[in-house]
Design a protein around this motif. Structure first.
Motif, PDB file in Angstrom:
ATOM      1  N   UNK A  74       1.076  -1.035  -0.056  1.00  0.00           N
ATOM      2  CA  UNK A  74       0.027  -0.537   0.419  1.00  0.00           C
ATOM      3  C   UNK A  74       0.610   1.377   0.168  1.00  0.00           C
ATOM      4  N   UNK A  75       1.766   1.371   1.267  1.00  0.00           N
ATOM      5  CA  UNK A  75       2.721   2.948   1.182  1.00  0.00           C
ATOM      6  C   UNK A  75       3.104   3.382  -0.383  1.00  0.00           C
ATOM      7  N   UNK A  80      -0.982   9.834  -6.442  1.00  0.00           N
ATOM      8  CA  UNK A  80      -1.034   8.993  -7.250  1.00  0.00           C
ATOM      9  C   UNK A  80      -0.520   8.015  -6.950  1.00  0.00           C
ATOM     10  N   UNK A  81       0.752   7.297  -6.808  1.00  0.00           N
ATOM     11  CA  UNK A  81       1.374   6.382  -6.084  1.00  0.00           C
ATOM     12  C   UNK A  81       0.457   5.488  -5.455  1.00  0.00           C
ATOM     13  N   UNK A  82       0.180   5.787  -4.615  1.00  0.00           N
ATOM     14  CA  UNK A  82      -1.131   5.340  -3.016  1.00  0.00           C
ATOM     15  C   UNK A  82      -2.573   4.830  -4.025  1.00  0.00           C
ATOM     16  N   UNK A  83      -2.756   5.754  -5.049  1.00  0.00           N
ATOM     17  CA  UNK A  83      -3.962   5.499  -5.161  1.00  0.00           C
ATOM     18  C   UNK A  83      -3.739   4.164  -6.232  1.00  0.00           C
ATOM     19  N   UNK A  84      -2.803   3.802  -6.867  1.00  0.00           N
ATOM     20  CA  UNK A  84      -2.434   3.473  -7.823  1.00  0.00           C
ATOM     21  C   UNK A  84      -2.545   2.010  -7.347  1.00  0.00           C
ATOM     22  N   UNK A  85      -1.817   1.838  -5.523  1.00  0.00           N
ATOM     23  CA  UNK A  85      -1.949   0.850  -5.259  1.00  0.00           C
ATOM     24  C   UNK A  85      -3.360  -0.278  -4.766  1.00  0.00           C
ATOM     25  N   UNK A  86      -4.359   0.972  -3.933  1.00  0.00           N
ATOM     26  CA  UNK A  86      -5.432   0.798  -3.594  1.00  0.00           C
ATOM     27  C   UNK A  86      -6.181   0.289  -4.896  1.00  0.00           C
ATOM     28  N   UNK A  87      -6.262   1.360  -5.955  1.00  0.00           N
ATOM     29  CA  UNK A  87      -6.894   0.118  -7.434  1.00  0.00           C
ATOM     30  C   UNK A  87      -6.186  -1.624  -7.657  1.00  0.00           C
ATOM     31  N   UNK A  88      -5.449  -1.426  -7.640  1.00  0.00           N
ATOM     32  CA  UNK A  88      -4.582  -2.900  -7.912  1.00  0.00           C
ATOM     33  C   UNK A  88      -4.984  -3.291  -6.905  1.00  0.00           C
ATOM     34  N   UNK A  89      -5.171  -3.491  -5.600  1.00  0.00           N
ATOM     35  CA  UNK A  89      -6.037  -4.668  -4.896  1.00  0.00           C
ATOM     36  C   UNK A  89      -7.238  -4.527  -4.797  1.00  0.00           C
ATOM     37  N   UNK A  90      -8.241  -3.219  -5.071  1.00  0.00           N
ATOM     38  CA  UNK A  90      -9.714  -4.264  -5.452  1.00  0.00           C
ATOM     39  C   UNK A  90      -9.870  -4.430  -6.490  1.00  0.00           C
ATOM     40  N   UNK A  91      -8.431  -5.083  -7.916  1.00  0.00           N
ATOM     41  CA  UNK A  91      -8.327  -5.556  -8.717  1.00  0.00           C
ATOM     42  C   UNK A  91      -8.445  -7.639  -8.637  1.00  0.00           C
ATOM     43  N   UNK A  92      -7.674  -7.274  -7.192  1.00  0.00           N
ATOM     44  CA  UNK A  92      -7.078  -8.419  -7.033  1.00  0.00           C
ATOM     45  C   UNK A  92      -8.254  -9.080  -6.171  1.00  0.00           C
ATOM     46  N   UNK A  93      -8.684  -8.443  -5.311  1.00  0.00           N
ATOM     47  CA  UNK A  93     -10.022  -8.618  -4.814  1.00  0.00           C
ATOM     48  C   UNK A  93     -11.425  -8.966  -5.605  1.00  0.00           C
ATOM     49  N   UNK A  94     -11.158  -8.424  -6.482  1.00  0.00           N
ATOM     50  CA  UNK A  94     -12.909  -9.016  -7.635  1.00  0.00           C
ATOM     51  C   UNK A  94     -12.067 -10.067  -8.439  1.00  0.00           C
ATOM     52  N   UNK A  95     -10.499 -10.877  -8.589  1.00  0.00           N
ATOM     53  CA  UNK A  95     -10.488 -12.052  -9.096  1.00  0.00           C
ATOM     54  C   UNK A  95     -10.395 -12.753  -7.923  1.00  0.00           C
ATOM     55  N   UNK A  96     -10.084 -12.630  -6.907  1.00  0.00           N
ATOM     56  CA  UNK A  96     -10.525 -13.322  -5.805  1.00  0.00           C
ATOM     57  C   UNK A  96     -11.835 -13.480  -4.767  1.00  0.00           C
TER      58      UNK A  96
END
Length: 283
Positions: A74-75, A80-96
């Motif tokens: 996350x850090x 912008x980098x923080x927001x991108x990290x959050x969005x990457x995790x949202x996408x991974x949650x959808x895959x999960x």
């Protein structure tokens, strides 16, 4: 404490244990063939394959996805980098969710390169997890915050004890919704003087979502890639599992071993056979 003898259906294999050397569909078949009840795949393996097909294969073999590994750290140095990290995790949650995972394993991330701001980094972690909680609810996949050994605080995780992870859970989810908890990994927490009390508190709060086993070698040669096979090190594995299960955890026992120079050099079926034996005899 449950008796694991003859109960591989209560046991899961984290695919990192086999070193990511084969396509995931082959690894899935190997794990099911031995008789394990669960699997915990890594994102890089899933993202290299066909998500829908892998999910169908796992379901057809009646495997439980005990966890989806792991989060993007996350850090970040910029908003912008923080927001991108959050969005990457949202996408991974959808895959999960497609995989039917019991939880999404959150490894928080360490200090941003060049930074010494430990408290600020930990604040980013809390903010990021809070932002992900609604997505976890929408996907039906709880976040499992995994505290890592303090030796990783600079590089991989500024969340380092079960008690600290629990404080984060209570901060972002005071109503105990069931969509955030912790993953207890013996490699990271066995040393903690407050381990028994912390596990008991997590259990009372209904926060234990996953339980990972391996062993800590007396002469560890690499702080990331030299985990031991259960029974080869110094952790009192039955004592820890007894504590976890007394706390109310009734999920699977998941083996996760990073071992570049030993177990990742052996034939996958040999590794799985030894995991099966050790889970039933020393865990």
């Amino acid at each position: 404490m449950r008796n694991l003898q003859g109960r591989l259906d209560l046991c899961s294999i984290n695919t990192a244990t086999l070193g990511h050397r084969e396509p995931l569909n082959r690894t899935i078949d190997r794990i099911a063939r031995v008789g394990f009840g669960g699997i915990a795949p890594w994102r890089r393996e899933v993202e290299e394959g066909d998500l829908a097909q892998l999910a169908r294969q796992i379901r057809a073999l009646d495997l439980t996805v005990t966890g989806y590994c792991r989060s993007t750290y996350l850090p970040a140095a910029t908003s912008a980098g923080f927001s991108a990290n959050v969005e990457a995790n949202r996408a991974a949650l959808r895959d999960a969710a497609v995989l039917g995972a019991r939880c999404f394993v959150m490894v928080a991330g360490g200090l941003v390169p060049g930074s010494r701001d430990l408290e600020g980094t930990r604040s980013q972690v809390v903010d990021g997890i809070s932002m992900l909680l609604d997505t976890a609810r929408e996907c039906g996949v709880p976040l499992a915050l995994e505290p890592l050994h303090p030796m990783y605080a600079a590089s991989r995780a500024v969340v380092n004890t079960i008690a600290q992870a629990m404080r984060i859970c209570e901060t972002v989810d005071p109503d105990r919704s069931g969509f955030i908890g912790i993953a207890v990994d013996v490699y990271h927490c066995w040393w903690d003087p407050e381990l028994t009390a912390s596990i008991a508190a997590a259990g009372r709060a209904g926060r234990i979502l996953a339980y990972h086993v391996c062993d800590w070698l007396q002469e560890t040669g690499d702080m990331l890639l030299d985990r031991g096979m259960m029974g080869d090190g110094v952790i009192d594995l039955p004592a820890v599992r007894s504590c976890v299960e007394r706390s109310g955890y009734d999920g699977m026992v998941e083996t996760e071993i990073f071992s570049a120079q030993n177990w990742w050099q052996r034939e996958p079926d040999e590794v799985l056979a030894i995991c099966a034996e050790r889970l039933q005899t020393v865990c």
